[in-house]
Design an enzyme around this catalytic site. Structure first.
Site: not given
Ligand code: GRF
Length: 206
Positions: A17, A96-97, A111, A113
């Site tokens: 998080g 996955i939604l 989102n 990524h």
């Molecule tokens: C991040 O690298 C994000 O880009 C990916 O999952 C990871 C989550 O990290 N989708 P966090 O839970 O926000 O620390």
């Protein structure tokens, strides 16, 4: 900006998080932020990020993950509606939604990524980008559609890949940049929907 006109944001997490924390802190500390963190949703009752939500007195909705998407989606949608959620931010949310969920929610879902989309959709992006010998890496914030890691790109941050790095080190290098990007994109997205953000980080020595 007065609280009642701010947009209600729900952040979906599954683990650490850190992106959620960055978004929450930004919304709570910037008085002119156009949104407020109204709800944290998680499919994992042990998600580290939930502790932070509690500390900040943000309501959370945790569902036990039975592996079936329609189960959590049917439970979650009414909660989002009753909380008048305007935007969902996925932040390390590992489910996955479905197309049905995205259509029924009918409001923006963002989102983050950890790659420069459209390259390296899916998992293990740091490992995969190192293997290609690429000199650059980065992160993308995009709108969510029914296609995974697809949808219109709202912002990207680019970093140089240091020589002799490892996936772990690269992840650690990128993560704070993700936070910077997501905070910026969320704000800009609410203020001015069509604007895209490109951030180039030049400080990493190769
Ligand atoms: C991040 O690298 C994000 O880009 C990916 O999952 C990871 C989550 O990290 N989708 P966090 O839970 O926000 O620390």
């Amino acid at each position: 900006m007065s609280d009642h006109i701010k947009k209600n944001v729900a952040i979906f997490i599954s683990g650490r998080g850190s992106n959620m924390k960055a978004l929450v802190d930004d919304m709570l500390t910037d008085r002119n932020h156009p949104a407020k963190p109204s709800l944290i949703v998680s499919n994992n009752s042990n998600a580290e990020g939930l502790k932070y939500a509690k500390k900040k007195n943000i309501d959370s909705f945790v569902f036990s993950d039975h592996g079936k998407n329609d189960y959590f989606e049917n439970k979650t949608l009414p909660v989002l509606q009753s909380r008048k959620i305007d935007i969902i931010c996925l932040a390390g949310f590992m489910k996955i939604l479905s197309k049905e969920f995205i259509t029924s929610f009918a409001k923006p879902i963002l989102n983050i990524h950890p790659s420069l989309l459209p390259s390296f959709r899916g998992l293990n992006t740091h490992e995969r980008v190192i293997k290609t010998g690429s000199l650059i890496h980065g992160a993308t914030v995009h709108k969510v559609t029914a296609k995974i890691d697809d949808g219109p790109i709202l912002g990207q941050i680019v970093i140089k890949i240091p020589k002799h790095t490892t996936p772990k080190k690269l992840e650690q290098l990128l993560l704070p940049k993700e936070h910077k990007l997501y905070k910026r994109v969320l704000k800009e997205f609410i203020f001015e929907r069509n604007k895209t953000i490109l951030l180039m980080e030049s400080s990493t020595n190769i």
